[in-house]
Write a protein that holds these residues in place. Structure first.
Motif: not given
Length: 527
Positions: A518-523, A506-507
């Motif tokens: 960033e995690i949310k957007n990637s998901y 996880l970043p």
């Protein structure tokens, strides 16, 4: 007086009316041949007299380059015995210190350099390319000086050559309300801001730390990009103790360093606590000197708490809550609050010295009382003086309290608990969903190493919880198993209706905070 405002204790004595440069120079003179700093990775040491001599020579060299109190000098390096030398030299001249970190991206570094326009950047060899590429994207004209060797740029070694007037050098007087240190916000939800502390606020922070007897030897892992490293530096000079640092968190090297140098106090971020798991509960070194372990930068999970308590049975483990804008906000005193520290391991303590604290309802803006959740707001003379080249008026309320952006509450004993960031909360069917609470439950599953929870848009319902999960090495689990576990352990509104995704990592920021955006957007992009 408002009974809903918690008040920290008062300082026993006033802060010295000195600049940081004068403080460091005078303390180095006073402590002479005593041990000043220890590089635990290289197993190398340096005395106060050596640090003073080398930093004085660099200060004179910077003066010859025309550096004055109006200038910003930046630094981008890990921890070595050389790291602090030009930083102290900059303080001696009253110039402004701004610390970058070699782990940052070109985009992040470019933004920070453009914010503060440093006249000189001291760079470790491995980060020269990072700085060069970052400068290409800005209009800033700066000189690069390299820690170590360089065939292209001036090296720090060139500045440490003997100077004719080094014996008579003294730090010039400066306005104590002027900017001394520039830190950068973590940037977990957007681009960082440049946070300015004056000589006065930094001196006051140093004095508040002296109210805690943390011993002579303090150990940290953070670079000077983080305010904790500066805390340790100021504290060690004031006490005449020594500061130890490690360039990475290897459990064996850490414990060996604690044993050899009789470390009294160690500062850890929660992400580093996980490294101790490889020891399996077996400590082969004598850590009896380690009285206090401070954990900050985020809350420790109950699993981490149990691990540290088992490994360091003679140490007092304290969660410290703070932020770059004000320094330390809350902490248990290891003697005065000993019982609370034992019985309330998930609390981050009581309000720090010279600090007022209140909890404000997020919706109504009203101050609330015991066991009522809301935004934590604080008022302290240690508060930063401004954002560099940016407005900061919106971070204070009408009473002058700083809005921390953190959600928390205090109990009937005045002990503070931090739950989550306001910006990281989201609403599902009008209910506030707190990601960290769901993450805490997820990490109680035996196969889960870490997890990041966020909201996924779901029409009129608002956002539904989803999670990206990293499994422990060798562990196996299915999405169905995780979902069933969560359904049995959280409220209906906290169920992972938005889905589960297994990831290898996880970043995070350099201190281990999730870069949730960033995690949310990637998901969402992968849906």
């Amino acid at each position: 007086m408002n009974s809903k405002i918690l008040k920290g204790p008062k300082l026993k004595q006033a802060a010295p009316k000195k600049s940081l440069g004068q403080l460091f120079f005078d303390c180095a003179t006073l402590h002479g041949d005593k041990l000043c700093q220890v590089d635990g990775t290289a197993d190398a040491t340096e005395s106060y007299s050596s640090v003073k001599q080398r930093s004085t020579r660099v200060a004179i060299a910077l003066q010859e380059r025309g550096i004055t109190s109006k200038d910003v000098i930046a630094f981008c390096t890990g921890n070595t015995l050389d790291t602090v030398i030009p930083i102290l030299a900059t303080f001696y001249l009253g110039a402004k210190v701004a610390n970058l970190d070699p782990s940052l991206s070109v985009r992040q570094t470019q933004h920070l350099i453009a914010l503060v326009s440093p006249k000189i950047i001291f760079v470790e060899e491995n980060a020269v390319e990072l700085i060069e590429n970052s400068l290409k994207q800005t209009s800033v004209k700066t000189e690069i000086i390299v820690y170590g060797r360089s065939g292209k740029y001036t090296s720090l070694g060139d500045l440490i050559q003997p100077r004719k007037n080094e014996a008579t050098f003294r730090p010039p007087g400066v306005d104590l309300n002027e900017v001394a240190l520039i830190f950068f916000s973590s940037g977990t939800t957007g681009l960082p801001k440049a946070i300015c502390h004056s000589h006065k606020t930094c001196m006051l922070m140093g004095c508040t730390l002296q109210e805690y007897d943390w011993g002579q030897a303090v150990l940290h892992f953070t670079t000077f990009y983080w305010i904790t490293a500066v805390f340790m530096l100021i504290s060690s000079f004031m006490t005449g103790g020594y500061r130890l640092f490690l360039r990475s968190m290897d459990p064996e090297i850490t414990l060996r360093t604690v044993e050899k140098y009789k470390v009294d106090n160690m500062f850890l971020a929660p992400i580093l606590v996980n490294n101790f798991m490889s020891l399996g509960g077996d400590v082969k070194y004598d850590t009896s000197s380690l009285r206090i372990i401070l954990c900050g930068g985020g809350p420790m999970s109950s699993v981490q708490q149990k691990l540290m308590s088992r490994l360091f049975q003679r140490s007092t483990i304290l969660c410290v809550y703070g932020m770059t804008e004000v320094g330390c906000i809350s902490l248990f005193h290891d003697e005065r609050d000993k019982e609370f520290a034992k019985t309330k391991p998930l609390s981050c303590g009581k309000p720090f010295y010279e600090l007022d604290l209140k909890i404000v309802d997020v919706e109504s803006g009203q101050t609330v009382g015991t066991n009522q959740k809301g935004e934590i707001r604080v008022d302290t003379p240690c508060t930063f003086i401004k954002y560099y080249n940016a407005d900061c008026s919106d971070v204070f309320d009408e009473e002058g309290f700083l809005k921390t952006g953190d959600i928390g509450y205090y109990d009937e004993d005045g002990c503070l608990y931090v739950i989550d960031r306001i910006k990281e909360m989201f609403k599902y069917k009008s209910w506030h969903i707190v990601p960290s609470l769901i993450e805490k439950t997820l990490t109680e599953h035996p196969a889960v190493k870490e997890a990041a929870v966020f909201g996924v848009p779901s029409g009129d319902d608002g956002e539904i919880p989803a999670a990206c999960i990293v499994l422990k090495d060798g562990a196996k689990a299915t999405k169905e198993e995780i979902k069933k576990f969560m359904d049995e352990n959280v409220s209906d509104r906290e169920r992972l209706r938005g889905g589960i995704k297994f990831v290898t990592s996880l970043p995070k920021t350099p201190t281990g905070k999730f870069i949730r955006k960033e995690i949310k957007n990637s998901y969402i992009e992968a849906l």
